[in-house]
Design a protein around this motif. Structure first.
Motif, PDB file in Angstrom:
ATOM      1  N   LEU A  23       1.980 -43.811 -41.836  1.00  0.00           N
ATOM      2  CA  LEU A  23       1.998 -43.174 -40.589  1.00  0.00           C
ATOM      3  C   LEU A  23       1.102 -42.074 -40.584  1.00  0.00           C
ATOM      4  O   LEU A  23       0.326 -41.530 -39.720  1.00  0.00           O
ATOM      5  CB  LEU A  23       3.332 -43.142 -40.147  1.00  0.00           C
ATOM      6  N   ASP A  24       1.166 -41.210 -41.529  1.00  0.00           N
ATOM      7  CA  ASP A  24       0.423 -39.915 -41.685  1.00  0.00           C
ATOM      8  C   ASP A  24      -0.887 -40.314 -41.537  1.00  0.00           C
ATOM      9  O   ASP A  24      -1.766 -39.444 -41.012  1.00  0.00           O
ATOM     10  CB  ASP A  24       0.814 -39.427 -42.976  1.00  0.00           C
ATOM     11  N   VAL A  25      -1.642 -41.345 -42.502  1.00  0.00           N
ATOM     12  CA  VAL A  25      -2.806 -41.581 -42.442  1.00  0.00           C
ATOM     13  C   VAL A  25      -3.316 -41.997 -40.881  1.00  0.00           C
ATOM     14  O   VAL A  25      -4.378 -41.395 -40.395  1.00  0.00           O
ATOM     15  CB  VAL A  25      -3.358 -42.642 -43.493  1.00  0.00           C
ATOM     16  N   VAL A  44      -4.776 -42.077 -34.482  1.00  0.00           N
ATOM     17  CA  VAL A  44      -4.341 -43.463 -34.044  1.00  0.00           C
ATOM     18  C   VAL A  44      -2.909 -43.090 -33.681  1.00  0.00           C
ATOM     19  O   VAL A  44      -2.186 -43.130 -34.243  1.00  0.00           O
ATOM     20  CB  VAL A  44      -4.652 -44.454 -35.007  1.00  0.00           C
ATOM     21  N   PRO A  45      -2.779 -43.696 -32.031  1.00  0.00           N
ATOM     22  CA  PRO A  45      -1.557 -43.516 -31.665  1.00  0.00           C
ATOM     23  C   PRO A  45      -0.570 -44.756 -31.991  1.00  0.00           C
ATOM     24  O   PRO A  45      -0.822 -45.890 -31.935  1.00  0.00           O
ATOM     25  CB  PRO A  45      -1.675 -43.673 -30.061  1.00  0.00           C
ATOM     26  N   VAL A  46       0.548 -44.350 -32.785  1.00  0.00           N
ATOM     27  CA  VAL A  46       1.441 -45.121 -33.150  1.00  0.00           C
ATOM     28  C   VAL A  46       2.972 -44.780 -32.949  1.00  0.00           C
ATOM     29  O   VAL A  46       3.229 -43.640 -32.867  1.00  0.00           O
ATOM     30  CB  VAL A  46       1.576 -45.565 -34.804  1.00  0.00           C
ATOM     31  N   GLU A  47       3.588 -45.573 -31.956  1.00  0.00           N
ATOM     32  CA  GLU A  47       4.938 -45.271 -31.576  1.00  0.00           C
ATOM     33  C   GLU A  47       5.798 -45.193 -32.840  1.00  0.00           C
ATOM     34  O   GLU A  47       5.819 -46.069 -33.676  1.00  0.00           O
ATOM     35  CB  GLU A  47       5.408 -46.266 -30.722  1.00  0.00           C
ATOM     36  N   TYR A  48       6.996 -44.091 -32.906  1.00  0.00           N
ATOM     37  CA  TYR A  48       7.712 -43.999 -33.933  1.00  0.00           C
ATOM     38  C   TYR A  48       9.009 -43.043 -33.395  1.00  0.00           C
ATOM     39  O   TYR A  48       8.712 -42.546 -32.338  1.00  0.00           O
ATOM     40  CB  TYR A  48       6.900 -43.345 -35.141  1.00  0.00           C
ATOM     41  N   GLN A  49       9.821 -43.292 -34.279  1.00  0.00           N
ATOM     42  CA  GLN A  49      10.953 -42.383 -33.722  1.00  0.00           C
ATOM     43  C   GLN A  49      11.722 -41.590 -35.339  1.00  0.00           C
ATOM     44  O   GLN A  49      11.464 -40.380 -35.354  1.00  0.00           O
ATOM     45  CB  GLN A  49      12.190 -43.007 -33.118  1.00  0.00           C
ATOM     46  N   CYS A  50      12.060 -42.297 -36.120  1.00  0.00           N
ATOM     47  CA  CYS A  50      12.781 -41.848 -37.121  1.00  0.00           C
ATOM     48  C   CYS A  50      12.032 -41.240 -38.461  1.00  0.00           C
ATOM     49  O   CYS A  50      12.535 -40.521 -39.130  1.00  0.00           O
ATOM     50  CB  CYS A  50      13.821 -42.876 -37.690  1.00  0.00           C
ATOM     51  N   ARG A  51      10.724 -41.930 -38.701  1.00  0.00           N
ATOM     52  CA  ARG A  51      10.063 -41.425 -39.638  1.00  0.00           C
ATOM     53  C   ARG A  51      10.660 -41.829 -41.015  1.00  0.00           C
ATOM     54  O   ARG A  51      10.185 -41.437 -42.210  1.00  0.00           O
ATOM     55  CB  ARG A  51       9.311 -40.151 -39.698  1.00  0.00           C
ATOM     56  N   CYS A  81       5.915 -45.863 -41.374  1.00  0.00           N
ATOM     57  CA  CYS A  81       6.440 -44.422 -41.546  1.00  0.00           C
ATOM     58  C   CYS A  81       6.826 -44.216 -43.357  1.00  0.00           C
ATOM     59  O   CYS A  81       7.124 -43.165 -43.452  1.00  0.00           O
ATOM     60  CB  CYS A  81       7.745 -44.340 -40.632  1.00  0.00           C
ATOM     61  N   CYS A  82       7.117 -45.502 -43.943  1.00  0.00           N
ATOM     62  CA  CYS A  82       7.754 -45.300 -45.134  1.00  0.00           C
ATOM     63  C   CYS A  82       7.072 -46.265 -46.054  1.00  0.00           C
ATOM     64  O   CYS A  82       7.521 -46.285 -47.257  1.00  0.00           O
ATOM     65  CB  CYS A  82       9.515 -45.561 -45.168  1.00  0.00           C
ATOM     66  N   CYS A  83       5.744 -46.356 -45.904  1.00  0.00           N
ATOM     67  CA  CYS A  83       5.073 -47.285 -46.918  1.00  0.00           C
ATOM     68  C   CYS A  83       3.528 -46.632 -47.108  1.00  0.00           C
ATOM     69  O   CYS A  83       3.216 -45.925 -46.108  1.00  0.00           O
ATOM     70  CB  CYS A  83       4.839 -48.792 -46.680  1.00  0.00           C
ATOM     71  N   GLY A 134      12.130 -45.323 -41.977  1.00  0.00           N
ATOM     72  CA  GLY A 134      12.570 -46.777 -41.963  1.00  0.00           C
ATOM     73  C   GLY A 134      13.875 -47.302 -41.301  1.00  0.00           C
ATOM     74  O   GLY A 134      14.352 -48.442 -41.716  1.00  0.00           O
ATOM     75  N   TYR A 135      14.539 -46.324 -40.619  1.00  0.00           N
ATOM     76  CA  TYR A 135      15.789 -46.887 -40.020  1.00  0.00           C
ATOM     77  C   TYR A 135      15.666 -47.547 -38.430  1.00  0.00           C
ATOM     78  O   TYR A 135      16.224 -48.491 -38.342  1.00  0.00           O
ATOM     79  CB  TYR A 135      16.741 -45.780 -39.819  1.00  0.00           C
ATOM     80  N   CYS A 136      14.814 -47.195 -37.881  1.00  0.00           N
ATOM     81  CA  CYS A 136      14.862 -47.691 -36.620  1.00  0.00           C
ATOM     82  C   CYS A 136      13.922 -48.871 -36.208  1.00  0.00           C
ATOM     83  O   CYS A 136      14.053 -49.646 -35.249  1.00  0.00           O
ATOM     84  CB  CYS A 136      14.545 -46.452 -35.479  1.00  0.00           C
ATOM     85  N   GLY A 137      12.661 -48.830 -36.911  1.00  0.00           N
ATOM     86  CA  GLY A 137      11.840 -50.176 -36.704  1.00  0.00           C
ATOM     87  C   GLY A 137      10.988 -49.854 -35.432  1.00  0.00           C
ATOM     88  O   GLY A 137       9.953 -50.674 -35.342  1.00  0.00           O
ATOM     89  N   ALA A 138      10.813 -48.648 -34.886  1.00  0.00           N
ATOM     90  CA  ALA A 138       9.895 -48.392 -33.723  1.00  0.00           C
ATOM     91  C   ALA A 138       8.365 -48.364 -34.142  1.00  0.00           C
ATOM     92  O   ALA A 138       7.686 -48.873 -33.157  1.00  0.00           O
ATOM     93  CB  ALA A 138      10.315 -47.068 -32.918  1.00  0.00           C
ATOM     94  N   CYS A 139       8.253 -48.153 -35.289  1.00  0.00           N
ATOM     95  CA  CYS A 139       6.663 -48.106 -35.677  1.00  0.00           C
ATOM     96  C   CYS A 139       6.213 -49.289 -36.265  1.00  0.00           C
ATOM     97  O   CYS A 139       4.976 -49.406 -36.511  1.00  0.00           O
ATOM     98  CB  CYS A 139       6.333 -46.988 -36.693  1.00  0.00           C
ATOM     99  N   ARG A 140       7.050 -50.425 -36.243  1.00  0.00           N
ATOM    100  CA  ARG A 140       6.708 -51.619 -36.667  1.00  0.00           C
ATOM    101  C   ARG A 140       5.040 -52.068 -36.271  1.00  0.00           C
ATOM    102  O   ARG A 140       4.908 -52.113 -35.069  1.00  0.00           O
ATOM    103  CB  ARG A 140       7.734 -52.732 -36.149  1.00  0.00           C
ATOM    104  N   LEU A 141       4.371 -52.404 -37.243  1.00  0.00           N
ATOM    105  CA  LEU A 141       3.090 -53.233 -37.025  1.00  0.00           C
ATOM    106  C   LEU A 141       3.044 -54.352 -37.999  1.00  0.00           C
ATOM    107  O   LEU A 141       3.497 -54.726 -38.841  1.00  0.00           O
ATOM    108  CB  LEU A 141       2.188 -52.167 -37.634  1.00  0.00           C
TER     109      LEU A 141
END
Length: 86
Positions: free
Chosen positions: A25-27, A33-40, A74-76, A42-49
């Protein structure tokens, strides 16, 4: 982690992954590059790709449910060159 290339399938854009980023997500954010996220974390799954090609490694096991071809940026971090459905 070694240097890897992140390809965005829809546009064909290729992004360089640098060692200063702590997550995929940082990269993506560094390259605007716009990516939806919330928790950063791995809890919510909002950034799933959807991961089309390549492999990622997780800092911690995400708590959000992901399908076999999905990742939580967000966590990989990429293990090798990857392609995202983005």
């Amino acid at each position: 982690m070694s240097m890897s290339t992140i390809t965005l399938r829809v546009s064909g854009t290729q992004l360089a992954n640098n060692d200063s980023a702590t997550s995929l997500l940082d990269v993506l954010e560094q390259h605007r590059v716009p990516v939806e996220y919330q928790c950063r974390s791995g809890y919510c799954g909002a950034c799933r790709l959807r991961l089309v090609k390549g492999r990622v490694a997780y800092r911690q096991t995400p708590l959000a449910c992901v399908q076999q071809d999905e990742i939580l940026p967000c966590c990989c971090m990429p293990v090798n060159d990857i392609e995202l459905e983005l």
